[in-house]
Write a protein that holds these residues in place. Structure first.
Motif, short mmCIF file in Angstrom:
data_model
loop_
_atom_site.label_atom_id
_atom_site.label_comp_id
_atom_site.label_asym_id
_atom_site.label_seq_id
_atom_site.Cartn_x
_atom_site.Cartn_y
_atom_site.Cartn_z
N VAL A 63 22.17 -82.43 -14.89
CA VAL A 63 21.03 -81.70 -14.33
C VAL A 63 20.46 -80.70 -15.34
O VAL A 63 19.27 -80.39 -15.31
CB VAL A 63 21.43 -81.00 -13.01
N LEU A 64 21.33 -80.21 -16.21
CA LEU A 64 20.88 -79.23 -17.21
C LEU A 64 20.50 -79.89 -18.54
O LEU A 64 20.44 -79.21 -19.56
CB LEU A 64 21.97 -78.18 -17.45
N ALA A 65 20.22 -81.18 -18.53
CA ALA A 65 19.89 -81.89 -19.78
C ALA A 65 18.81 -81.15 -20.56
O ALA A 65 18.82 -81.14 -21.79
CB ALA A 65 19.44 -83.32 -19.47
N SER B 218 13.45 -76.20 -10.70
CA SER B 218 13.65 -75.22 -9.63
C SER B 218 15.11 -74.80 -9.58
O SER B 218 15.55 -74.18 -8.63
CB SER B 218 13.22 -75.82 -8.28
N LEU B 219 15.85 -75.17 -10.63
CA LEU B 219 17.29 -74.88 -10.65
C LEU B 219 17.58 -73.60 -11.41
O LEU B 219 17.08 -73.41 -12.52
CB LEU B 219 18.03 -76.04 -11.32
N GLU B 220 18.39 -72.74 -10.85
CA GLU B 220 18.92 -71.61 -11.58
C GLU B 220 20.32 -71.35 -11.03
O GLU B 220 20.48 -70.84 -9.93
CB GLU B 220 18.03 -70.37 -11.40
N LEU B 221 21.32 -71.77 -11.80
CA LEU B 221 22.69 -71.72 -11.28
C LEU B 221 23.21 -70.28 -11.16
O LEU B 221 24.08 -70.01 -10.35
CB LEU B 221 23.63 -72.55 -12.18
N LYS B 222 22.65 -69.37 -11.95
CA LYS B 222 23.10 -67.97 -11.87
C LYS B 222 22.38 -67.29 -10.71
O LYS B 222 21.15 -67.18 -10.71
CB LYS B 222 22.81 -67.24 -13.18
N ARG B 225 19.76 -64.60 -11.30
CA ARG B 225 18.47 -65.08 -11.78
C ARG B 225 17.73 -65.84 -10.69
O ARG B 225 16.50 -65.81 -10.62
CB ARG B 225 18.66 -65.93 -13.04
N GLN B 226 18.47 -66.52 -9.82
CA GLN B 226 17.83 -67.22 -8.70
C GLN B 226 17.20 -66.18 -7.76
O GLN B 226 16.10 -66.39 -7.24
CB GLN B 226 18.85 -68.08 -7.95
N GLU B 227 17.89 -65.06 -7.58
CA GLU B 227 17.32 -64.00 -6.72
C GLU B 227 16.05 -63.45 -7.36
O GLU B 227 15.04 -63.22 -6.69
CB GLU B 227 18.33 -62.87 -6.49
N LYS B 228 16.09 -63.27 -8.68
CA LYS B 228 14.93 -62.76 -9.40
C LYS B 228 13.73 -63.72 -9.24
O LYS B 228 12.60 -63.30 -9.02
CB LYS B 228 15.29 -62.60 -10.88
N HIS B 229 14.05 -65.03 -9.34
CA HIS B 229 13.00 -66.04 -9.17
C HIS B 229 12.41 -65.95 -7.76
O HIS B 229 11.20 -66.03 -7.56
CB HIS B 229 13.57 -67.43 -9.44
N ASN B 230 13.29 -65.76 -6.78
CA ASN B 230 12.81 -65.62 -5.40
C ASN B 230 11.95 -64.38 -5.22
O ASN B 230 10.94 -64.40 -4.51
CB ASN B 230 13.99 -65.58 -4.42
N HIS B 231 12.35 -63.28 -5.88
CA HIS B 231 11.51 -62.06 -5.82
C HIS B 231 10.13 -62.34 -6.40
O HIS B 231 9.12 -61.89 -5.86
CB HIS B 231 12.17 -60.91 -6.61
#
Lengths: 252, 360
Positions: A63-65, B218-222, B225-231
C-alpha cells in the motif's frame, strides 16, 4: 580499493535507480516486494519514462509503494486499481500507467475490476505479486493459497471442498483478447530476477506500442505469513508454489 | 452558443456535461437515470470535444475510474441512482479523503434495497451525513427543474475544483424524467495538459520528475498525522459552510406558516402556497438549494416570524432533523412525506399543514 574509489565516475558499473526513493522499505527482510519494486523502477528508468508514468498502489503490504517508487502515484481502494488506472489512461492515453497489486487485491476483492480491465484491453501494465497469503492483515487465506496450506483462517490447511481451489488469475485473463501478454515470473533467484525484469520491460514496451493489457505475475514468498525463515520460504516456494503456479509466458 | 432545447432532466445533465468541457464520464446504467449515458453515447462527444464516455463494469468500477481521472487533474463525473450510489460510497469516501474534485449525480429512486424505480428523496441522510466511512462532507446541490439539472453541472465543477472535493447533484426520478425548456450554455473547451499542469500541477498525478512528484492517497498510518489531515478537511468544510449556502425563499414575507422542501418536493409545495391563498392561509416556502451546507440560519431567522414549520420530503422524515436543529425549538416543526416512490399532491401537503401545524 576503497568504496570511494569504487564509486568514482568511470569505475562505477552499477547503481541504484533514481526512481527508487531513499526511504527504508517497510517489507519484512527477505520479502520479494523490494526486488519487484526495484526492477519495475529500473525498467522505467532504462526506458526514460519515469516522468511520464503514473503508478497505482494497492491495498495490502505494498500500500505504501508510493513511498518507495519515486514517480507520480495514486493509491487505490482495495481491488480497484485497474479501474483507477483505466480512468487515468483513458484521459491521458500517451502516459504510461501501471498497477502494482497483491493476490488479495487482484484475485479476491478486485477480480471484477481485473477481469474487465483485461477484457477491455486497457493499454496498461498490471504487476501482480502472488504470495498465496494475506501478508499485511496477518497471514489469512488468499484465493491463491495452496491446497492444504496453513494460514490463520485455514489453520488446519486449506480445505478445497470448503473454499475452492487456488485461482490462477493469469491463466484466466490470458484467455481474454484484450490481454496481449500474460506471464508468470519469480524473483527469489538472481537468474529469475533478470527474467522477471525482462518481462516487465516487455510489458511497458507493449504499452508504448499500444498493444493492450500486459499482466506480469510474480510468484513471491511471505516468510512472515508462511512462518518461515527467508531461505526456507524460498525453498518452500520452489517446492510447493511453482508446481501449482508454473513459471513462464502464458500468452504473448 | 447559447441554445434553448426541450429536454429530459437526465439529458440536460448529459448535454451540460459536454458543454462544460468535461474530460470523462464513467457510468453504469440504472433506472431512472440511464438516459445520461445513453445520451452521451448517442452524441459521441469524443468526436467533438474529446470527452471520453465509458460504460464501466459496475458502479464501483465507474467511481474508481472517476477517482483515477480526477487524480490526474481532469474534469470527471459519474451518475447513478440510489442502489448504484450505495455501491459508489467506497469510492466517494476515498475521493473525499484524497481531496479529489468530481461531480456525482444521484437521480434518486425509492428504497431501501432494490426498492422501486419511482422518485424519492430517501437518500438525504446518505448524501448529507456521509454515506461512506469516515468524517467527510459532500457539497450537495438539489435541482428543482431541468434548467437546474443543466446549470448545476457547471456550478458543481466550479465548487468541486475550488475546494478539491467531490460534490453531488441530488436529483430524483421526477426531475430526471420530466421534460422542460432548458437554456444551454455555450461550449467550453477542455483544458490542455499544459493548462492542467499550470493549474493543478502541484497536486495532480500527470507524470512528474522525481523531485516534483505528486502522490494521491487517503492513507496516513500515523494517527497524529491522520488527525491533522482530518482537521484540514474539517477546516475546509467550515469554509464551505461560510461561503456556499444557497437557498430560495418563496412568499416568505408575512407568511404565517412555513414549508421547507427541496427538489421536486419544493415544486409541488409551490402549488400548495396557491391553494393556501385560496383558503386564506398564508404559507411561505424555503427551498434549500445546497442541502449541505444546509441553510440553517435562514430557517432559524424565518422561525421568528411564523407559527409553525412543515418539512415536506419524499421520505419518512430525514431533512426534518436538520430543520429541527436549525429552528432549535423556537416553533413547532413537523414532517410530512410520502415514500417508496409515491409523490405527495399539493392538496395533501396543505392537508398535512392544517392537521399537523395549524390544528395540531
Amino acid at each position: 580499493m576503497t568504496p570511494e574509489e569504487i564509486i568514482k565516475k568511470g569505475t562505477l558499473v552499477f547503481e541504484k535507480t533514481k526512481l527508487m526513493t531513499d526511504a527504508n522499505l517497510s517489507y519484512c527482510p527477505g520479502c520479494g516486494h523490494g526486488v519487484a519494486h526495484r526492477i519495475t523502477m529500473e525498467v522505467l528508468e532504462e526506458m526514460g519514462i519515469g516522468d511520464q508514468t503514473i503508478g497505482i498502489a494497492p491495498v495490502g503490504c505494498s500500500v505504501l509503494a508510493y513511498d518507495f517508487m519515486n514517480i507520480d502515484m495514486q493509491q487505490a481502494a482495495h481491488g480497484r486499481a485497474p479501474a483507477v488506472a483505466t480512468g487515468i489512461k483513458r484521459l491521458f492515453p500517451e502516459k504510461y500507467v501501471f498497477t502494482y497489486q497483491g493476490d488479495g487485491d487482484l484475485a479476491a476483492i478486485g477480480t471484477n475490476e481485473t477481469i474487465h480491465a483485461c477484457n477491455r484491453g486497457e493499454n496498461i501494465v498490471i504487476i501482480f505479486i502472488n504470495n498465496g497469503i494475506y501478508g499485511m492483515t496477518g497471514g489469512q487465506m488468499a484465493p491463491t493459497t495452496l491446497a492444504g496450506m496453513k494460514s490463520s483462517t485455514s489453520p488446519y490447511g486449506r480445505d478445497l471442498g470448503m473454499t475452492g481451489h487456488p485461482i490462477k488469475i493469469t491463466e484466466l485473463v490470458a484467455n481474454l483478447p484484450g490481454v496481449c501478454f500474460a506471464t508468470r515470473q519469480a524473483v527469489h533467484k538472481p537468474g529469475l530476477v533478470r527474467k522477471a525484469k525482462k518481462a516487465i520491460k516487455k510489458a511497458f514496451e507493449n504499452q508504448r506500442d499500444k498493444k493492450g493489457l500486459s499482466i506480469v505475475e510474480i510468484v513471491s514468498n511471505c516468510n512472515s505469513g508462511w512462518k518461515m525463515t527467508p531461505v526456507k520460504s524460498n525453498e518452500w516456494l520452489e517446492e510447493n508454489m511453482l508446481p501449482v503456479f508454473p513459471l513462464g509466458d502464458i500468452k504473448g | 452558443m447559447e441554445e434553448f432545447k426541450l429536454m429530459k432532466g437526465n439529458e440536460a445533465i448529459a448535454e451540460a456535461a459536454i458543454r462544460e468541457g468535461v474530460d470523462g464520464y464513467f457510468g453504469y446504467p440504472i433506472t431512472p437515470q440511464s438516459e445520461v449515458i445513453e445520451y452521451l453515447m448517442l452524441e459521441e462527444p469524443y468526436k467533438t470535444t474529446g470527452m471520453v464516455v465509458l460504460q464501466a463494469e459496475s458502479e464501483i468500477g465507474a467511481i474508481n475510474m472517476v477517482y483515477g481521472a480526477a487524480g490526474a487533474g481532469k474534469k470527471a463525473m459519474t451518475s447513478s441512482s440510489s442502489p448504484g450510489i450505495s455501491l459508489k460510497q467506497e469510492g466517494i469516501s476515498y475521493m473525499a479523503g484524497s481531496e479529489l474534485p468530481c461531480v456525482i449525480v444521484n437521480v434518486v429512486r425509492g428504497g431501501p434495497g432494490l426498492g422501486t424505480i419511482q422518485p424519492s428523496q430517501a437518500d438525504y441522510f446518505q448524501t448529507v451525513k456521509g454515506g461512506g466511512h469516515g468524517d467527510y462532507r459532500l457539497i450537495v446541490l438539489a435541482p428543482a427543474s431541468v434548467q437546474e439539472m443543466a446549470d448545476f453541472v457547471e456550478d458543481g465543477f466550479d465548487l468541486a475544483f475550488k475546494y478539491r472535493t467531490p460534490m453531488m447533484i441530488l436529483s430524483d426520478g421526477l426531475i430526471g424524467q420530466m421534460m422542460e425548456k432548458v437554456k444551454l450554455k455555450p461550449q467550453k473547451t477542455r483544458l490542455t495538459e499544459a493548462e492542467i499542469r499550470a493549474k493543478y500541477g502541484d497536486w495532480a498525478t500527470i507524470g512528474h520528475k522525481p523531485s516534483e512528484r505528486n502522490i494521491i492517497t487517503s492513507l496516513e498510518l500515523k494517527s497524529e498525522r491522520q488527525e491533522k489531515h482530518n482537521h484540514k478537511l474539517q477546516a475546509k468544510y467550515r469554509e464551505i459552510e461560510k461561503n456556499e449556502i444557497r437557498y430560495e425563499k418563496i412568499n416568505c414575507e408575512n407568511a404565517d406558516y412555513l414549508l421547507v422542501a427541496y427538489g421536486s418536493s419544493a415544486r409541488i409545495c409551490q402549488k400548495t402556497i396557491q391553494l393556501g391563498k385560496e383558503k386564506g392561509i398564508n404559507i411561505g416556502l424555503i427551498r434549500p438549494i445546497t442541502l449541505w451546507p444546509f441553510p440553517s440560519k435562514v430557517i432559524n431567522d424565518a422561525a421568528d416570524k411564523v407559527k409553525g414549520i412543515l418539512s415536506v420530503e419524499l421520505s419518512a422524515g430525514q431533512m426534518v432533523e436538520d430543520v429541527r436543529l436549525a429552528v432549535n425549538g423556537k416553533v413547532k416543526v413537523e414532517h410530512y412525506g410520502r415514500f417508496g416512490g409515491m409523490i405527495h399532491s399539493p392538496d395533501e401537503v396543505l392537508e398535512a399543514l392544517e392537521q399537523k401545524i395549524i390544528g395540531g
